[in-house]
Design a protein around this motif. Structure first.
Motif, PDB file in Angstrom:
ATOM      1  N   VAL A 200      69.927 -33.208 -15.732  1.00  0.00           N
ATOM      2  CA  VAL A 200      69.718 -32.467 -16.980  1.00  0.00           C
ATOM      3  C   VAL A 200      69.212 -31.069 -16.653  1.00  0.00           C
ATOM      4  O   VAL A 200      68.127 -30.904 -16.095  1.00  0.00           O
ATOM      5  CB  VAL A 200      68.710 -33.187 -17.906  1.00  0.00           C
ATOM      6  N   ARG A 201      70.000 -30.063 -16.979  1.00  0.00           N
ATOM      7  CA  ARG A 201      69.637 -28.676 -16.746  1.00  0.00           C
ATOM      8  C   ARG A 201      70.021 -27.839 -17.963  1.00  0.00           C
ATOM      9  O   ARG A 201      70.917 -28.207 -18.710  1.00  0.00           O
ATOM     10  CB  ARG A 201      70.343 -28.122 -15.496  1.00  0.00           C
ATOM     11  N   GLU A 206      72.824 -20.241 -20.054  1.00  0.00           N
ATOM     12  CA  GLU A 206      71.533 -20.006 -20.719  1.00  0.00           C
ATOM     13  C   GLU A 206      70.522 -19.383 -19.784  1.00  0.00           C
ATOM     14  O   GLU A 206      69.672 -18.585 -20.208  1.00  0.00           O
ATOM     15  CB  GLU A 206      70.988 -21.312 -21.290  1.00  0.00           C
ATOM     16  N   LEU A 207      70.575 -19.709 -18.506  1.00  0.00           N
ATOM     17  CA  LEU A 207      69.545 -19.280 -17.571  1.00  0.00           C
ATOM     18  C   LEU A 207      69.832 -17.937 -16.897  1.00  0.00           C
ATOM     19  O   LEU A 207      68.911 -17.262 -16.457  1.00  0.00           O
ATOM     20  CB  LEU A 207      69.351 -20.338 -16.471  1.00  0.00           C
TER      21      LEU A 207
END
Length: 212
Positions: A200-201, A206-207
């Motif tokens: 899960v990341r 998004e990052l």
């Protein structure tokens, strides 16, 4: 994305159960030691030490000091990432002696930088230096976890332990060291519930912010 490196990073996870019957080879252990030595640190000072525990009885004694997490008992080896108690003038001077010896760099070039670094650290509070050293240690942790993935070595970084009791049991105080991170390494037990869980990341989109 097709990449062997990414596949190996997908493979790794914080292993909760190790197979105690599967020890790391000396070759694999040496790779981790070399990784610790070669990781980048600020100014190249390496204010760190790596303690390697393989003795089964000692690992069992460490378990209650790690809030009864079984990884430290069952892993092939327990790596304990430590910082120096303090960085003083002698420590910095020794570093520049190594630079001089390895690179044959003239003292006339090294001395101004050496003096500036000594002066810089002399102005810092002990708490500042400790935090700086801990930051360097986390660089080595990231490198170790990545190399573990590449080498198909399982690992589980642990901050949940009692550092002072670790230091006392292992005699780290007498060596001028303070434990910060515990990293059991070895091979996963196939009964580990977390083996097949999806990673899960938040995701690259998004990052990562690209500025063109």
């Amino acid at each position: 994305m097709s990449s062997k490196t990414i596949e190996k990073l997908q493979w790794r996870y914080a292993t909760k159960r190790f197979d105690s019957s599967k020890p790391l080879s000396e070759e694999k252990l040496q790779i981790l030691k070399e990784t610790f030595n070669l990781t980048a640190t600020s100014y190249g000072l390496q204010p760190l030490k790596l303690v390697v525990v393989s003795n089964p009885e000692l690992k069992t004694q460490l378990m209650p000091l790690t809030y009864n997490q079984p990884q430290v008992r069952d892993a092939s080896h327990v790596l304990i990432l430590c910082i120096e108690n303090n960085i003083n003038e002698d420590f910095i001077t020794d570093h520049f002696k190594r630079v001089e010896g390895h690179r044959n760099t003239p003292r006339t070039i090294l001395e101004p930088f050496e003096k500036a670094l000594i002066e810089n650290f002399s102005k810092k509070q002990t708490s500042e230096i400790r935090q700086w050293m801990a930051n360097q240690l986390y660089l080595t942790l990231g490198a170790l976890l990545t190399v573990c993935a590449v080498e198909k070595i399982d690992a589980c970084p642990i901050e949940g332990f009692e550092p002072k009791k670790y230091d006392e049991l292992l005699g780290l105080n007498k060596k001028g060291l303070e434990s910060v991170i515990v990293l059991p390494v070895g091979y996963r037990d196939e009964s580990d519930f977390f083996i097949n869980l999806k990673k899960v990341r938040r995701g690259v989109d998004e990052l990562v912010i690209e500025v063109n």
